[in-house]
Write a protein that holds these residues in place. Sequence first.
Motif, PDB file in Angstrom:
ATOM      1  N   LEU A 405      46.920 -40.320  45.875  1.00 38.43           N
ATOM      2  CA  LEU A 405      46.029 -41.364  46.266  1.00 38.43           C
ATOM      3  C   LEU A 405      46.765 -41.849  47.359  1.00 38.43           C
ATOM      4  CD1 LEU A 405      43.622 -43.365  46.125  1.00 38.43           C
ATOM      5  CD2 LEU A 405      45.050 -44.716  44.673  1.00 38.43           C
ATOM      6  N   ALA A 406      48.084 -42.298  47.579  1.00 39.82           N
ATOM      7  CA  ALA A 406      48.808 -42.774  48.615  1.00 39.82           C
ATOM      8  C   ALA A 406      48.942 -42.104  49.915  1.00 39.82           C
ATOM      9  CB  ALA A 406      50.139 -43.373  48.315  1.00 39.82           C
ATOM     10  N   ALA A 407      49.060 -40.649  49.589  1.00 37.45           N
ATOM     11  CA  ALA A 407      49.258 -39.557  50.571  1.00 37.45           C
ATOM     12  C   ALA A 407      47.685 -39.555  51.333  1.00 37.45           C
ATOM     13  CB  ALA A 407      49.583 -38.294  49.931  1.00 37.45           C
ATOM     14  N   ALA A 408      46.749 -39.385  50.440  1.00 39.45           N
ATOM     15  CA  ALA A 408      45.314 -39.536  51.098  1.00 39.45           C
ATOM     16  C   ALA A 408      45.070 -40.677  51.793  1.00 39.45           C
ATOM     17  CB  ALA A 408      44.448 -39.268  49.613  1.00 39.45           C
ATOM     18  N   LEU A 409      45.393 -41.878  51.213  1.00 38.64           N
ATOM     19  CA  LEU A 409      45.075 -42.938  52.231  1.00 38.64           C
ATOM     20  C   LEU A 409      46.032 -43.130  53.527  1.00 38.64           C
ATOM     21  CD1 LEU A 409      44.727 -45.524  49.122  1.00 38.64           C
ATOM     22  CD2 LEU A 409      42.986 -44.872  50.570  1.00 38.64           C
ATOM     23  N   SER A 457      34.587 -40.498  44.171  1.00 43.98           N
ATOM     24  CA  SER A 457      35.271 -40.935  45.123  1.00 43.98           C
ATOM     25  C   SER A 457      36.756 -41.276  44.953  1.00 43.98           C
ATOM     26  CB  SER A 457      34.574 -42.317  45.798  1.00 43.98           C
ATOM     27  OG  SER A 457      34.922 -43.206  44.793  1.00 43.98           O
ATOM     28  N   LEU A 458      37.502 -41.709  46.047  1.00 40.99           N
ATOM     29  CA  LEU A 458      38.984 -42.014  45.704  1.00 40.99           C
ATOM     30  C   LEU A 458      38.970 -43.035  44.938  1.00 40.99           C
ATOM     31  CD1 LEU A 458      40.588 -41.880  49.426  1.00 40.99           C
ATOM     32  CD2 LEU A 458      40.537 -40.034  47.740  1.00 40.99           C
ATOM     33  N   ALA A 565      45.505 -50.696  50.693  1.00 39.09           N
ATOM     34  CA  ALA A 565      44.758 -50.073  50.213  1.00 39.09           C
ATOM     35  C   ALA A 565      44.684 -49.238  48.958  1.00 39.09           C
ATOM     36  CB  ALA A 565      44.189 -48.632  51.403  1.00 39.09           C
ATOM     37  N   VAL A 566      46.000 -48.883  48.572  1.00 42.75           N
ATOM     38  CA  VAL A 566      46.368 -48.359  47.326  1.00 42.75           C
ATOM     39  C   VAL A 566      46.324 -49.633  46.328  1.00 42.75           C
ATOM     40  CG1 VAL A 566      48.158 -47.821  45.700  1.00 42.75           C
ATOM     41  CG2 VAL A 566      48.041 -46.713  48.046  1.00 42.75           C
ATOM     42  N   ASN A 567      46.780 -50.797  46.611  1.00 43.76           N
ATOM     43  CA  ASN A 567      46.574 -52.098  45.749  1.00 43.76           C
ATOM     44  C   ASN A 567      45.081 -52.256  45.457  1.00 43.76           C
ATOM     45  OD1 ASN A 567      49.355 -52.265  45.900  1.00 43.76           O
ATOM     46  ND2 ASN A 567      49.167 -53.544  47.861  1.00 43.76           N
TER      47      ASN A 567
END
Length: 772
Positions: A405-409, A457-458, A565-567
């Motif tokens: 997820l972090a890599a995508a964001l 979605s993400l 964004a991850v948070n």
Amino acid sequence: MRAVRHLGGLGALAGVLVALMLLPTACGAGLGARDAARWFQEEPDDLDVSDVPQRSRILAADGSLIATFFYQNRVDVRLDQIAPIARRAVLAIEDSRFYEHGALDSQGTLRALASNLSSGEVTQGGSGITQQYVKNLLITQADTAEEQRAAQEISAARKIRELRYAVALEKRFSKDEILRRYLNIAYFGDGAYGIEAASRHYFGKPAVRLDLAEAALLAGVIRYPHAYDPIRHPKAARERRDVVLRRMAELNWIDRAAAEAAAREPLGLRVKRTRGGCVVSKAPFFCDYVQREILTNPVFGRTAKARERLLKRGGLTIRTTLDPQTQRAAQRAVDRHVPPKNSARKAAAEALVEPGTGEIKGMAVDRKLGSDRERGKTWINFAADASHGSSIGMQAGSTFKVFTLAAALDEDMPFGTRLMAPRYYTPTGYRDCKGRRVGDTKPLRNAADGEGGREFSLVTGTHHSVNTFFLALQRRVGLCDTVKMAEKLGMRQANGKPLEQYPSFTLGFNPVSPVRLAAAYAAFGARGRYCRPIAIKKITDGQGRELRVPRAHCEQVLDEGVADAVNHVLRGVLTKGTARGQGIGRPAAGKTGTVDNFSAAWFAGYTPDLAAAVWVGDPRGGYKHPMTNLCMDGRCYGAVYGATLPAPIWRDTMAGALAGRPATPFERPPAHYFSRGSGEIDRAPDVRGMSLGAAFSRLREAGFRARMGSFVRSDRYPAGTVASMSTASDGTIILHISRGGDRPRSDPTPTPDPEPPPGPDRDVADPPGTTP
């Protein structure tokens, strides 16, 4: 006979010393006399007067004691920290002319010999304080059995060697300093070394507060600590105390009335034992972590032997990061949900790390530290990695999805980015960081109970922890980018090796430790600032010198906006995802993890103030003893997911650890992540009746792809508007356009629409056959 042997030995040694004193005179002005004198006056090359072994203490962040380590239980003190009456008592019985003679007291030696021969027992020592200090110093410094024998053998050679050292010490140090060193090195029986440790051990008070009777008792023990041990031999100890009191009176250092009054007093022992090591600590596994940090890190010594010597002899004061409130909350939580001697033999471990500092605030295992031969104990610290607790780690499950997820964001994918999550997924087309193709021809199952064959979605893919969604997302961002993201956040296998790189990386097959996972999640709470987990803040040695300690080396490894964004996404896991209902009444985020075949379960969660990772599993082997149909101490759970036991442990710990502290909010993520909507809508919005342009716009805002389908007859919706919706196999929404109706609108039985709009799937918490 033993007393005779003692007297004979003392007489022989006294003869040696007398002969040694007379040697220069007997030789006259000859060369031998000059050489002997010169040899005695020269300082020995091998004279080492480094400080004696002292016990080391491990302290919590608030200064409270966690544990004590020692080779010899000793507390080194200044001379003014020893009561004057105690100093006089020792001098009276051991060397009353200490301040009057040099290294050798010939008068005292002959007097002691005569006194002992007349009394039939050894009542006075033949060696002065300086010589006794040398003897004790050599014994203490002996590391091997051979060195210990040499330091204690009854021989003229040893006595001459000690005397030569004593001569050198009398030149180097003042009398007060020699006395101080002697009182700190002498053995007082029952494991107490030095007068300060002895005073605390026998009387529960520091040496500066000793009274006459207590001082005389301790002074009397020195000559033969085992024979005069007041705990094992109270009668002998009392008689010896009274000998000391009489000697002090003979010297007029106290009056006879005071001596007689002290002799009438009972021993007055208030024994307080100092138990060493982590086994008796209130935070045993954190203590063990600190101990292993010192014993394994080269910063504390080049060799393992040097590091152990530092810990057990260096008199260290080790100030750690442990927060007692957090530790108590963690221990209560793991013990409550997974009791130490539970009927299912499961185990739980938790590590807590402060975002932005890397400080380990708590570490708990639902076991006592000890041999696993006894139920409810273990030497393995399941919260730590191999170098800090012998654990080889546990597979992390879906807690690893956060790195994808972090890599995508980090690549600026909006929240509304949608990917198809098929029911089954064959992971091909991946390359590792060396560019090699890696894959698996075995299809992997979807991560939700029936959820599949549609897009997520993400945000919703994370909330539902959909395996095939994350496999597709990982292929889109790149396996290597996902691996590098995890590595930037400090992740590696618990055995210290680099993370293995295969398509199922995002599903968490790598074995890791809770403390490293907690530190990684703490970086999100710190808005992308990663700090290596640390347990030690400061160390000072016995002389108050500060030693170098490992640092956290904090580094901004992720843009603040990406972390925000991850948070944002992970907060929803606690409100509408796999861990819904596990909130703690303040802004928090987290991720569940259930390992294949229910072999283990995890939860990693955090606030901006504190991060924690919880593992629950079976120490005997999770695959051999899976957590299915689990009943434990009368409570049955069926299959155990990340939300079943780990999340409640995390919730209870965080509630207790953060109680009384103000809540810190998360920052809102940058606007560009909302460019395709919030991503939180799990069903396509109903656009029937809207014009084609308006329908496309609405769907795009919600993060859905759409295309125009066929024209259909509809009595309900006007021609040119959207009459119905369907979903293609790739998740695209197909809009069917009304061409109007063939019958009047008053027709009571209108033709039904081809199919209703896509509906929501069920919310399920880590369903069977998945690794959420």
